[in-house]
Design a protein around this motif. Structure first.
Motif, short mmCIF file in Angstrom:
data_model
loop_
_atom_site.label_atom_id
_atom_site.label_comp_id
_atom_site.label_asym_id
_atom_site.label_seq_id
_atom_site.Cartn_x
_atom_site.Cartn_y
_atom_site.Cartn_z
N ASP A 544 0.50 -1.27 -0.08
CA ASP A 544 0.16 0.22 0.12
C ASP A 544 1.12 1.19 -0.08
O ASP A 544 1.68 1.29 0.67
CB ASP A 544 -0.87 -0.14 1.39
CG ASP A 544 -1.73 1.19 0.71
OD1 ASP A 544 -2.66 0.94 0.68
OD2 ASP A 544 -0.92 2.34 2.06
N ASN A 546 0.07 4.89 0.02
CA ASN A 546 -0.93 6.37 0.65
C ASN A 546 -2.72 5.74 0.03
O ASN A 546 -2.72 6.36 -0.64
CB ASN A 546 -0.07 7.49 0.36
CG ASN A 546 0.95 8.21 1.29
OD1 ASN A 546 0.49 7.71 2.55
ND2 ASN A 546 1.09 8.67 0.71
N GLY A 547 -2.43 4.41 0.21
CA GLY A 547 -4.31 4.16 -0.31
C GLY A 547 -4.05 3.70 -1.83
O GLY A 547 -5.47 2.91 -2.22
N THR A 548 -2.88 3.79 -2.71
CA THR A 548 -2.96 2.89 -3.57
C THR A 548 -2.09 1.48 -4.01
O THR A 548 -0.78 1.41 -2.92
CB THR A 548 -1.92 3.53 -4.89
OG1 THR A 548 -3.08 5.11 -4.96
CG2 THR A 548 -1.82 3.06 -6.00
#
Length: 568
Positions: A544, A546-548
């Motif tokens: 992951d 930062n959310g990606t």
């Protein structure tokens, strides 16, 4: 004349793991596919009754692209894949299907005196063409090569003499045509894009010579020399900009084989220099090459990213060339490339589902942001679906090589090899496990060579005793081996970015040997810093940022992905 030798597929067995799982899906497809579909065009061309079965589709359909001028090629690929499947598994279902196909092809040859799925006129017209036009003539010698190779592979796998007789008959028919043509006509033919493409025909002719020792097949191979290309590459001149990639890569596997049977160094020198002109200067992160089937200038990677990068056939054939060059030269760079291309593009070119109707493999791979892999290319039965059949049934062919007293371990994966009275087994869940254990059964005095990948600080120990490991080549362990001896290899992974040569702000992300792609459908380049990557618990090789989510390219999904990201 080679330094090292490869093992037969029957001598190397895949253990449970990533490669075995991928291979199993293709093996299931081969078992389920209706063989009469592969014979339909041949029967129609020979004027024989034809069962009412669907055509394979796409290029095998006479109403498809270029009027089906390439039909018959897919049957050759399928024969090779079945032969490899039987050699690797000994499952009689594959041998039964091979014999059925040989029966059908023999009937077609007997009916027409000519074995092809299209009329003879393509061969005739090629001899007078001065401008390429694949709607008129589309690579008849390429298609003949696929069928020839499939028949020879069938003979070598199950010993069916009819397959060998059909193969020799095809070669005799082609050789008699070509040997009468002036040299300038041959050079013009082989230089025509698409129309004059002949694939790996020279390589297979050398293979046939190895079986029959008929010198005509070496003479035939020499008739395929494209002198302008051989001379340039032998002299180290890069003439690849604007050249069709997969028309030419297989030519060089043939050159290495011609070097083996003739001793003519010009062939080997040309192949060595050619490889260096492609890798790494024209190589994408996944190991593939070409954009819309053609090469650009060396070093242009960011500048050539598109939705039509990395034709899968190119990688299939570069792997074949790499293994041949390593067998002669022993340079680890060839196996470093092999690992990259196999564990990334080739494994990622097969969708992770089973279909009785389609092999579900890629043609092009888009490398622009938000690309989605297409596992149903061009309505079916393309060249890349054919090589996809072959790639997935021989994953084990370069894991181990050997000399008289040397065993080379080139790739790390669950597998075992039988070498005379010695059996060596790798126990690992690589690449989910960052290491492997080799166990010896039997005994003897020999040197074990372990490839040291450039992406790791490898550590190794024999029976618990640590060894000193140098970087970048092979670790050689010479000793009297005994049953129960173990070699433990530690291969720690780390995150790294690989910038493109023409834009250092654009890079690909790797974790050990595994290319990670961002799972995201946005069409603009993402920005990410490796320092923010965090492993996703319970989902190995996924991160992951930062959310990606970043995932291995080898996972055969239809999710949108980013192969390259901004790192500055």
């Amino acid at each position: 004349m080679t330094i090292l030798q490869s093992f037969n597929l029957a001598e190397v067995t895949l253990g449970p793991g990533l490669l075995s799982d991928k291979a199993g899906r293709m093996l299931d497809h081969l078992r389920a596919y209706d063989a009469d579909r592969l014979l339909r065009a041949f029967r129609e061309n020979a004027g024989l009754p034809t069962p009412s079965v669907p055509r394979p589709g796409g290029w095998e359909d006479p109403t498809g692209e270029a009027n089906g001028n390439l039909r018959g090629h897919y049957t050759g690929h399928f024969l090779s894949a079945l032969a490899q499947a039987f050699a690797g598994t000994r499952d009689p279902a594959y041998a039964t299907k091979l014999r059925y196909l040989v029966d059908g092809l023999a009937s077609c040859q007997e009916a027409s005196g000519y074995l092809a799925a299209y009329p003879e006129k393509q061969f005739v017209q090629l001899e007078t063409m001065t401008t390429a036009d694949y709607t008129v003539v589309w690579a008849p010698y390429y298609t003949a090569h696929k069928l020839l190779k499939g028949l020879l592979d069938t003979y070598l796998s199950i010993g069916d003499l009819r397959a060998l007789e059909l193969a020799e008959g095809m070669c005799r028919w082609m050789f008699e045509r070509l040997r009468r043509l002036p040299a300038e006509v041959l050079q013009r033919m082989w230089s025509l894009h698409g129309s004059g493409e002949y694939g790996g025909l020279a390589e297979t002719l050398c293979d046939l010579y190895g079986v029959t020792r008929d010198p005509d097949w070496v003479s035939f191979g020499r008739l395929l020399d494209l002198d302008v290309l051989i001379d340039a590459c032998a002299a180290g001149r890069d003439v690849l900009d604007g050249v069709h990639a997969n028309q030419h890569i297989p030519i060089f596997t043939g050159m290495v084989r011609l070097f083996e049977v003739t001793g003519e160094v010009r062939y080997l020198r040309a192949a060595v220099n050619f490889w260096d002109q492609v890798v790494p200067g024209r190589m994408y992160s996944i190991g593939g090459t070409s954009s819309l089937e053609f090469w650009g200038a060396a070093g242009s990677i960011a500048g050539t990213l598109s939705e039509t990068n990395a034709e899968t056939c190119c990688t299939h054939n570069l792997l074949k060339l790499s293994r041949l060059l390593f067998l002669h030269l022993g340079d680890p760079k060839y196996l470093h490339y092999y690992e990259r291309a196999l564990y990334n593009q080739i494994l990622g070119s097969k969708q992770d589902v089973v279909s009785a109707d389609r092999p579900l493999t890629t043609y092009f791979i888009g490398l622009l942001p938000g690309s989605v892999r297409n596992y149903l290319p061009k309505d079916g039965a393309t060249c890349c679906e054919g090589t996809g059949l072959e790639s997935a049934t021989k994953y084990q062919d370069s894991i181990y090589f050997h000399g008289a007293d040397d065993l080379y371990v080139n790739l790390y994966c669950a597998s075992s090899v039988q070498w005379g009275g010695v059996r060596v087994t790798q126990t690992t869940n690589f690449p989910y496990e960052q290491g492997t254990t080799l166990t010896v059964e039997g005994g003897g005095s020999f040197t074990l060579h372990l490839r040291v990948p450039p992406w790791t600080s490898m550590r190794a120990e024999v029976n618990g005793q640590p060894l000193e490991v140098d970087s970048g080549g092979y670790l050689a362990i010479s000793r009297d081996w005994m049953s129960g001896d173990t070699v433990r290899i530690h291969l720690p992974f780390s995150l790294r970015s690989e910038p493109t040569p023409d834009d250092p702000t654009l890079a690909s992300v790797f974790y050990g040997p595994i290319h990670l792609v961002a799972l995201d459908n946005r069409r603009d380049y993402l920005r990410a810093d490796l320092s923010i990557f965090r492993p996703i618990p319970g989902n190995p090789l996924h991160f992951d940022a930062n959310g990606t989510e970043f995932a291995p390219f080898f996972e055969g999904t239809t999710q949108a992905f980013h192969s390259y990201i901004r790192v500055r």
